[in-house]
Design an enzyme around this catalytic site. Structure first.
Site, short mmCIF file in Angstrom:
data_model
loop_
_atom_site.label_atom_id
_atom_site.label_comp_id
_atom_site.label_asym_id
_atom_site.label_seq_id
_atom_site.Cartn_x
_atom_site.Cartn_y
_atom_site.Cartn_z
N SER A 150 44.33 9.61 6.95
CA SER A 150 44.06 9.34 8.03
C SER A 150 45.44 8.48 8.57
O SER A 150 46.04 8.06 7.70
CB SER A 150 43.09 8.11 8.41
OG SER A 150 42.96 7.57 9.60
N TYR A 163 38.30 1.21 4.97
CA TYR A 163 38.53 2.57 5.10
C TYR A 163 39.82 2.93 5.08
O TYR A 163 40.43 3.66 4.62
CB TYR A 163 37.56 2.83 6.50
CG TYR A 163 38.02 4.17 6.90
CD1 TYR A 163 36.99 5.32 6.26
CD2 TYR A 163 38.90 4.77 7.78
CE1 TYR A 163 37.36 6.66 6.72
CE2 TYR A 163 39.20 6.14 8.08
CZ TYR A 163 38.22 7.07 7.63
OH TYR A 163 38.46 8.23 8.03
N LYS A 167 42.35 5.33 2.63
CA LYS A 167 43.18 6.60 3.05
C LYS A 167 44.50 6.31 2.57
O LYS A 167 45.24 7.21 2.46
CB LYS A 167 42.86 6.42 4.62
CG LYS A 167 41.44 6.98 4.98
CD LYS A 167 41.14 8.33 4.50
CE LYS A 167 39.83 8.83 5.06
NZ LYS A 167 39.55 10.16 4.61
#
Length: 259
Positions: A150, A163, A167
């Site tokens: 991401s 999160y 990534k």
């Protein structure tokens, strides 16, 4: 989903596995790989989602099968590999797309249980998928592994703290695995999507205020689509990218990322 005609046929005769591929980015990737001639194995944790996606893709004339798979479970990963081999004769391409985000907020506010779940699915499962697919790729004398990261891996979002860190870890996994597997003719690369219009990004794309604020950060002035992501992954999975390994391609409409 973009229904424009795909004329490239770079993946004929190859078999691809795409995790978490019954909706959103994963489905966009699976559809594009199949449109370019690949045999594609899709997966999701829910059978009804697998059935619906397989039905829809087959209706487009694409070579697709599917099964349930919880990527954190070893028996499910093996089921995925064995289905691909028994149906299509082998595996050439692995796309590790599955991810979870059970919590929102700054990174150091993340509960340990949520942190563990995020890293188990987003990082550890990606590592294990890559590790366990190697015997299948080696039977083909090479192949492609592509992780889905991401833009948050480069520029963490405060609301997606843990999160984002997971990534970032995938960027390092990509580089380390690429070095190890180069001698085996296996290229390892990574896709870093920006804001893509999916259920996952609904909070950023659904309300007018949020949309306006988000679009101010995107020079191309639109959100990405699953088809945009699929096009880039198809390139990385093809021989056109045979001299690219250890790289992350950012597909984010010009959002600030890196020099």
């Amino acid at each position: 989903m973009n229904d424009s005609v795909v004329t490239c046929q770079r993946l004929i005769g190859r078999t691809a596995i795409v995790t978490a591929s019954t909706d959103g980015i994963g489905l966009g990737i699976a559809q594009r790989l199949a449109e370019e001639g690949a045999n594609v194995v899709i997966s999701s944790r829910k059978q009804k989602n697998v059935d619906a996606a397989v039905h829809n893709l087959k209706a487009k004339g694409l070579k697709v099968i599917g099964t349930t798979c919880h990527v954190a479970k070893g028996e499910d990963r093996q089921k995925l590999f064995k289905l691909a081999e028994s149906t299509f004769g082998g595996i050439d391409i692995l796309i590790s797309n599955a991810a979870t985000n059970p919590t929102m907020g700054p990174v150091l506010d993340c509960e340990e249980s949520a942190w563990d779940k995020i890293f188990e699915t987003n990082v550890k499962a990606s590592y294990l998928l890559a590790k366990e697919v190697l015997p299948y790729l080696n039977k083909r004398n090479g192949g492609k592994i592509i992780f889905v990261s991401s833009i948050g891996g480069y520029h963490p979002s405060e609301l997606l703290g843990a999160y984002s860190v997971s990534k970032t870890a995938l960027l390092g996994l990509t580089k380390a695995a690429a070095i190890q597997l180069a001698k085996d003719n296996i290229q390892v690369n990574c896709l870093a999507p920006g804001i893509v219009q999916t259920k996952f990004s609904d909070a950023l794309t659904s309300s007018e205020v949020a949309r306006t604020e988000a679009l101010l950060r995107i020079p191309l002035n639109r959100f990405g689509t699953p088809s945009d992501m699929g096009a880039t992954v198809a390139f990385l999975a093809s021989d056109d990218a045979s001299y690219i390994t250890g790289e992350t391609i950012i597909v984010a409409g010009g959002m600030a990322s890196k020099l």
